[in-house]
Write an enzyme that holds these catalytic residues in place. Structure first.
Site, PDB file in Angstrom:
ATOM      1  N   ARG A 286       4.032  -0.373  -4.750  1.00  0.00           N
ATOM      2  CA  ARG A 286       3.747  -0.871  -3.398  1.00  0.00           C
ATOM      3  C   ARG A 286       2.462  -1.708  -3.329  1.00  0.00           C
ATOM      4  O   ARG A 286       2.147  -2.287  -2.293  1.00  0.00           O
ATOM      5  CB  ARG A 286       3.628   0.309  -2.420  1.00  0.00           C
ATOM      6  CG  ARG A 286       4.872   1.154  -2.345  1.00  0.00           C
ATOM      7  CD  ARG A 286       4.657   2.353  -1.451  1.00  0.00           C
ATOM      8  NE  ARG A 286       4.568   1.953  -0.060  1.00  0.00           N
ATOM      9  CZ  ARG A 286       5.592   1.824   0.759  1.00  0.00           C
ATOM     10  NH1 ARG A 286       6.812   2.066   0.313  1.00  0.00           N
ATOM     11  NH2 ARG A 286       5.423   1.472   2.006  1.00  0.00           N
TER      12      ARG A 286
ATOM     13  N   LYS B 166      12.783 -15.888  -9.352  1.00  0.00           N
ATOM     14  CA  LYS B 166      12.534 -14.875 -10.394  1.00  0.00           C
ATOM     15  C   LYS B 166      11.554 -15.403 -11.434  1.00  0.00           C
ATOM     16  O   LYS B 166      10.618 -14.729 -11.808  1.00  0.00           O
ATOM     17  CB  LYS B 166      13.878 -14.533 -11.058  1.00  0.00           C
ATOM     18  CG  LYS B 166      14.107 -13.122 -11.421  1.00  0.00           C
ATOM     19  CD  LYS B 166      14.521 -12.203 -10.309  1.00  0.00           C
ATOM     20  CE  LYS B 166      13.709 -12.232  -9.082  1.00  0.00           C
ATOM     21  NZ  LYS B 166      14.145 -11.420  -8.000  1.00  0.00           N
TER      22      LYS B 166
ATOM     23  N   TRP C  37      -2.432  -2.956  -1.682  1.00  0.00           N
ATOM     24  CA  TRP C  37      -2.126  -4.377  -1.764  1.00  0.00           C
ATOM     25  C   TRP C  37      -3.020  -5.021  -0.715  1.00  0.00           C
ATOM     26  O   TRP C  37      -2.883  -4.771   0.481  1.00  0.00           O
ATOM     27  CB  TRP C  37      -0.656  -4.651  -1.450  1.00  0.00           C
ATOM     28  CG  TRP C  37      -0.286  -6.096  -1.616  1.00  0.00           C
ATOM     29  CD1 TRP C  37       0.015  -6.733  -2.782  1.00  0.00           C
ATOM     30  CD2 TRP C  37      -0.160  -7.081  -0.582  1.00  0.00           C
ATOM     31  NE1 TRP C  37       0.301  -8.054  -2.538  1.00  0.00           N
ATOM     32  CE2 TRP C  37       0.207  -8.300  -1.198  1.00  0.00           C
ATOM     33  CE3 TRP C  37      -0.322  -7.053   0.801  1.00  0.00           C
ATOM     34  CZ2 TRP C  37       0.412  -9.471  -0.481  1.00  0.00           C
ATOM     35  CZ3 TRP C  37      -0.121  -8.225   1.521  1.00  0.00           C
ATOM     36  CH2 TRP C  37       0.247  -9.417   0.873  1.00  0.00           C
TER      37      TRP C  37
ATOM     38  N   HIS D  65      17.385 -37.278  -4.349  1.00  0.00           N
ATOM     39  CA  HIS D  65      16.771 -37.779  -3.115  1.00  0.00           C
ATOM     40  C   HIS D  65      15.266 -37.545  -3.072  1.00  0.00           C
ATOM     41  O   HIS D  65      14.669 -37.581  -2.003  1.00  0.00           O
ATOM     42  CB  HIS D  65      17.452 -37.144  -1.893  1.00  0.00           C
ATOM     43  CG  HIS D  65      18.894 -37.523  -1.778  1.00  0.00           C
ATOM     44  ND1 HIS D  65      19.303 -38.802  -1.455  1.00  0.00           N
ATOM     45  CD2 HIS D  65      20.032 -36.818  -1.998  1.00  0.00           C
ATOM     46  CE1 HIS D  65      20.623 -38.855  -1.455  1.00  0.00           C
ATOM     47  NE2 HIS D  65      21.089 -37.655  -1.787  1.00  0.00           N
TER      48      HIS D  65
ATOM     49  N   GLU E 124       7.949 -15.751  -9.936  1.00  0.00           N
ATOM     50  CA  GLU E 124       7.201 -14.528  -9.628  1.00  0.00           C
ATOM     51  C   GLU E 124       6.793 -13.727 -10.850  1.00  0.00           C
ATOM     52  O   GLU E 124       5.743 -13.106 -10.838  1.00  0.00           O
ATOM     53  CB  GLU E 124       7.900 -13.668  -8.568  1.00  0.00           C
ATOM     54  CG  GLU E 124       9.122 -12.928  -9.008  1.00  0.00           C
ATOM     55  CD  GLU E 124       9.727 -12.065  -7.905  1.00  0.00           C
ATOM     56  OE1 GLU E 124       8.992 -11.526  -7.070  1.00  0.00           O
ATOM     57  OE2 GLU E 124      10.966 -11.920  -7.886  1.00  0.00           O
TER      58      GLU E 124
ATOM     59  N   GLU F 124      17.513 -18.206  -6.453  1.00  0.00           N
ATOM     60  CA  GLU F 124      17.104 -16.886  -6.945  1.00  0.00           C
ATOM     61  C   GLU F 124      16.546 -16.989  -8.369  1.00  0.00           C
ATOM     62  O   GLU F 124      15.547 -16.344  -8.700  1.00  0.00           O
ATOM     63  CB  GLU F 124      18.293 -15.916  -6.877  1.00  0.00           C
ATOM     64  CG  GLU F 124      18.041 -14.511  -7.397  1.00  0.00           C
ATOM     65  CD  GLU F 124      16.878 -13.783  -6.730  1.00  0.00           C
ATOM     66  OE1 GLU F 124      16.359 -14.238  -5.707  1.00  0.00           O
ATOM     67  OE2 GLU F 124      16.479 -12.744  -7.280  1.00  0.00           O
TER      68      GLU F 124
ATOM     69  N   LYS G 197       5.924  -4.704  -3.958  1.00  0.00           N
ATOM     70  CA  LYS G 197       7.375  -4.612  -3.787  1.00  0.00           C
ATOM     71  C   LYS G 197       7.785  -4.579  -2.318  1.00  0.00           C
ATOM     72  O   LYS G 197       8.742  -5.238  -1.930  1.00  0.00           O
ATOM     73  CB  LYS G 197       7.912  -3.381  -4.508  1.00  0.00           C
ATOM     74  CG  LYS G 197       9.417  -3.283  -4.432  1.00  0.00           C
ATOM     75  CD  LYS G 197      10.029  -3.088  -5.779  1.00  0.00           C
ATOM     76  CE  LYS G 197      11.539  -3.213  -5.754  1.00  0.00           C
ATOM     77  NZ  LYS G 197      12.001  -4.572  -6.062  1.00  0.00           N
TER      78      LYS G 197
ATOM     79  N   CYS H 162       0.841  -1.187   0.000  1.00  0.00           N
ATOM     80  CA  CYS H 162       0.000   0.000   0.000  1.00  0.00           C
ATOM     81  C   CYS H 162       0.883   1.246   0.000  1.00  0.00           C
ATOM     82  O   CYS H 162       1.864   1.330   0.731  1.00  0.00           O
ATOM     83  CB  CYS H 162      -0.952   0.084   1.190  1.00  0.00           C
ATOM     84  SG  CYS H 162      -2.124  -1.256   1.262  1.00  0.00           S
TER      85      CYS H 162
ATOM     86  N   ASN I 236      -1.832   2.338   5.425  1.00  0.00           N
ATOM     87  CA  ASN I 236      -0.859   1.315   5.036  1.00  0.00           C
ATOM     88  C   ASN I 236      -0.480   0.566   6.302  1.00  0.00           C
ATOM     89  O   ASN I 236      -0.008   1.179   7.253  1.00  0.00           O
ATOM     90  CB  ASN I 236       0.381   1.985   4.413  1.00  0.00           C
ATOM     91  CG  ASN I 236       1.520   0.998   4.187  1.00  0.00           C
ATOM     92  OD1 ASN I 236       1.287  -0.189   3.966  1.00  0.00           O
ATOM     93  ND2 ASN I 236       2.741   1.481   4.237  1.00  0.00           N
ATOM     94  N   GLY I 237      -0.707  -0.754   6.323  1.00  0.00           N
ATOM     95  CA  GLY I 237      -0.368  -1.551   7.501  1.00  0.00           C
ATOM     96  C   GLY I 237      -1.493  -2.500   7.838  1.00  0.00           C
ATOM     97  O   GLY I 237      -2.323  -2.829   6.989  1.00  0.00           O
TER      98      GLY I 237
HETATM   99  C1  AGP Z   1      12.062 -10.313  -5.071  1.00  0.00           C
HETATM  100  O1  AGP Z   1      12.039 -10.415  -6.427  1.00  0.00           O
HETATM  101  C2  AGP Z   1      10.817 -10.210  -4.391  1.00  0.00           C
HETATM  102  N1  AGP Z   1       9.781  -9.544  -4.990  1.00  0.00           N
HETATM  103  C3  AGP Z   1      10.814 -10.342  -2.892  1.00  0.00           C
HETATM  104  O2  AGP Z   1      11.173 -11.660  -2.629  1.00  0.00           O
HETATM  105  C4  AGP Z   1      11.728  -9.403  -2.076  1.00  0.00           C
HETATM  106  O3  AGP Z   1      13.056  -9.694  -2.330  1.00  0.00           O
HETATM  107  C5  AGP Z   1      11.397  -9.559  -0.578  1.00  0.00           C
HETATM  108  O4  AGP Z   1      10.067  -9.225  -0.356  1.00  0.00           O
HETATM  109  C6  AGP Z   1      12.305  -8.749   0.311  1.00  0.00           C
HETATM  110  O5  AGP Z   1      12.208  -7.389   0.065  1.00  0.00           O
HETATM  111  P1  AGP Z   1      13.267  -6.386   0.666  1.00  0.00           P
HETATM  112  O6  AGP Z   1      14.577  -6.732   0.060  1.00  0.00           O
HETATM  113  O7  AGP Z   1      12.794  -5.039   0.297  1.00  0.00           O
HETATM  114  O8  AGP Z   1      13.289  -6.617   2.145  1.00  0.00           O
END
Ligand code: AGP
Length: 596
Positions: free
Chosen positions: A27, A471, A72, A490, A474, A467, A591, A2, A96-97
């Site tokens: 956000r 990527k 969000w 395994h 997501e 990672e 984000k 948010c 926001n929160g």
């Molecule tokens: C990464 O591509 C993500 N969207 C997410 O995992 C992100 O890295 C995570 O939420 C942590 O965010 P930050 O680095 O702002 O703490």
């Protein structure tokens, strides 16, 4: 999670708010809304969908003050009714929160005859404000009484009919206030204030700002006056645009060399190294604990390989959300390293707080120098990736790898520090080379048509595999997993068939044969294989076996994750585009995750 914005004393509040919401859309993008005060009355537009959904309706609203929100969803699905602002009587509120005690407040208010129009936790706020205003006939008293009832995390912007201006409240979620050209502003992040505010100040937890008649005053939650120091809006906090790229994701991948270069520059000179070494010497710690979420967790995992080998002491890594609820041995002899691009991820900030309470020295590795995390930390390890808009982290991961390598090197001593700093400077060119040479298209097509993509690696290549998998998931929604190459046999190998693709990361020549045999096992079961390897690392039989081979320049082992991740980012990006996804705003994500 948010984004909120407020303005007072402007010519066209709706236009200002709408522009700010575009900068805050990273956000959250489930719904958007604006309230303005015009002719003494509150006028509100709000819609499910992205900020663009309110463009037309907002255009004619005008007003000289107002508040805006991009959501969000946490409580209540994305819908017009659940969109902010929430209005009750003379009040309009954006939040926001999370109001953790909303259910009991809602019950109490419902018993008093209040009607609720949404399923959100946030709607209790205007309801409480309206009730307390009726009781005290005073805005400040109404706000103080209201916040005294709230539990959880809340950044609020409030509009009240009959009161020209706005109120902003900060508790655990960010609010930055700004002034410029006779107007006053508040927002969740600085880029939303660029082009508007000349001077800015970051509200502290438990502070309230009252913007009235071009002036701003502050108090704490008890009502006692507070003062804030304003400073010029940092040049780096500028509003960012695509600049010719089709998406922020690809723009930001192309900015990786600059992110590495600028991060190295922040470590030039002795200041950062000295701060790190001094903190280490003072406390004489015996272990390092690292925390982060998502991509930041992966960069911590990768850095720990180098850190543990270099320092010869335990370097543990845990996701921040797990760390908080696990009784881990952390105390005065622990150096706690919190990694976060935004510096406002609730799990990471709270993990850092918990570590500090347990007596640990806390280092914040972050891209945002004014963030909540820096407020908790004893010292900051700078990442200078620049504003990252795409929800998927790319350049910030590379900046973190560079910063963490220099951080561990500084702990070791001057010789190692000099050598790593010079390697980081050299990595700028290696990243640029990798970006320009990588052809991701064929692998991306294979990903797009796969039922599952399994990323594997050994040693420091394993976090890179994690990672790469994150990527791809997501931004393209193609299912898959990141796995240690040796673990595949395994259990997970049961999933391999002709519809699956394995992407192996091999940058450590000493481990190449081991990972290559995992690739052989995958191919023997009909799976397809792609290999991302450092030049000179791939065994001859692997070159024959793999359907796709992408070579990246070899570099110092602790920095290899920042080069080898680039093809994986490009593969994820191209897969998303092939499948018609929006890589910048993947479904269900935001984000900054400022809720637990
Ligand atoms: C990464 O591509 C993500 N969207 C997410 O995992 C992100 O890295 C995570 O939420 C942590 O965010 P930050 O680095 O702002 O703490």
């Amino acid at each position: 999670m948010c984004g909120i914005i407020a303005c007072a004393g402007v010519k066209d509040a709706a236009r200002v708010l709408y522009g700010g919401l575009q900068d805050l859309e990273y956000r959250g993008y489930d719904s958007a809304g604006i309230s303005v005060l015009s002719g003494g009355k509150i006028h509100t537009v709000k819609r499910a969908g992205r900020v663009g959904a309110i463009a037309q309706a907002a255009a004619g609203l005008g007003g000289s003050c107002g508040i805006g929100h991009t959501r969000w969803a946490t409580h209540g699905r994305p819908s017009d009714a659940n969109a902010h602002p929430h209005v009750c009587g003379r009040f309009s509120v954006v939040h926001n929160g999370i109001i953790e005690n909303y259910a009991e407040l809602k019950k109490e208010l419902a018993c008093m005859g209040c009607t609720f129009f949404s399923q959100t936790d946030s709607e209790v706020v205007p309801q409480l404000l309206e009730r307390y205003y009726a009781e005290y006939n005073d805005l400040k008293q109404a706000v103080l009484s209201c916040v005294s009832r709230l539990k959880g995390a809340f950044a609020l912007a409030i509009l009240c009919e009959g009161e020209e201006g706005f109120v902003a409240v900060k508790y655990r979620n960010p609010i930055i206030v700004g002034t410029g050209g006779g107007a006053v502003y508040a927002a969740s992040d600085m880029p939303a204030l660029s082009g508007l505010a000349e001077n800015v100040a970051v509200l502290k937890d438990g502070q309230i700002a009252f913007a009235r008649g071009g002036k701003i005053s502050f108090c704490d939650f008890e009502g006692a006056a507070a003062s804030l120091t304003f400073s010029p809006l940092p040049a780096a906090a500028k509003s960012v645009r695509l600049g010719g790229f089709p998406h922020y994701m690809i723009k930001e991948i192309n900015e990786i060399p600059a992110a590495v270069k600028n991060t190295a520059a922040a470590f030039e000179g002795e200041d950062v190294a000295r701060t790190i070494a001094r903190a280490a010497k003072k406390r004489g710690f015996t272990s390092v604990m690292m925390c982060g979420c998502g991509t930041a967790y992966h960069s911590a995992l990768a850095a720990a390989y180098y850190g543990e080998e270099l320092l010869g002491m335990p370097v543990r890594v845990e996701t921040a959300g797990e760390f908080r609820y696990r009784k881990m041995a952390v105390g005065a002899d622990t150096l706690f390293v919190a990694v976060s691009q935004s510096g406002e991820t609730a799990d990471t900030v709270e993990a850092a707080r918990a570590a500090k309470q347990a007596g640990a020295t806390v280092a914040a590795v972050t891209n945002v120098p004014y963030s909540a995390l820096t407020g908790v930390a004893d010292f900051v390890v700078p990442v200078r990736a620049g504003t990252e808009i795409c929800v998927a982290a790319t350049k910030s991961y590379c900046g973190q790898i560079a910063a963490l390598a220099m951080f561990f090197a500084a702990l070791k001593g001057a010789g190692e520090y000099r050598s790593v700093l010079s390697a980081v400077k050299g990595a700028e060119a290696l990243c640029a080379q990798t970006i320009s040479r990588t052809v991701a298209e064929d692998v991306a097509r294979a990903c797009a048509s796969s039922s599952g993509v399994y990323f594997i690696g050994r040693g420091i290549d394993y976090p890179v595999a994690l990672e790469g998998s994150l990527k791809l998931k997501e931004v393209s929604y193609v299912p898959g997993e990141g796995y240690p190459a040796g673990e595949l046999k395994h259990g997970t190998i049961a999933l391999i068939d002709s519809g699956t693709l394995a992407v192996a990361v091999i940058t450590q020549c000493g481990l190449a044969e081991k990972t290559a045999s995992a690739v052989e096992q995958i191919c023997a079961r009909g799976g397809r294989a792609a290999v991302v390897c450092a030049e000179g690392c791939a065994p001859a039989h692997l070159r024959e076996r793999a359907e796709f081979l992408i070579e990246v320049p070899a570099c110092k082992s602790c920095l290899s994750p920042l080069v080898s991740v680039i093809p994986l980012q490009l593969i994820a990006y191209r897969t998303a585009v092939i499948l018609g996804r929006d890589p910048d705003k993947p479904r269900n994500l935001a984000k900054s995750v400022t809720v637990e």
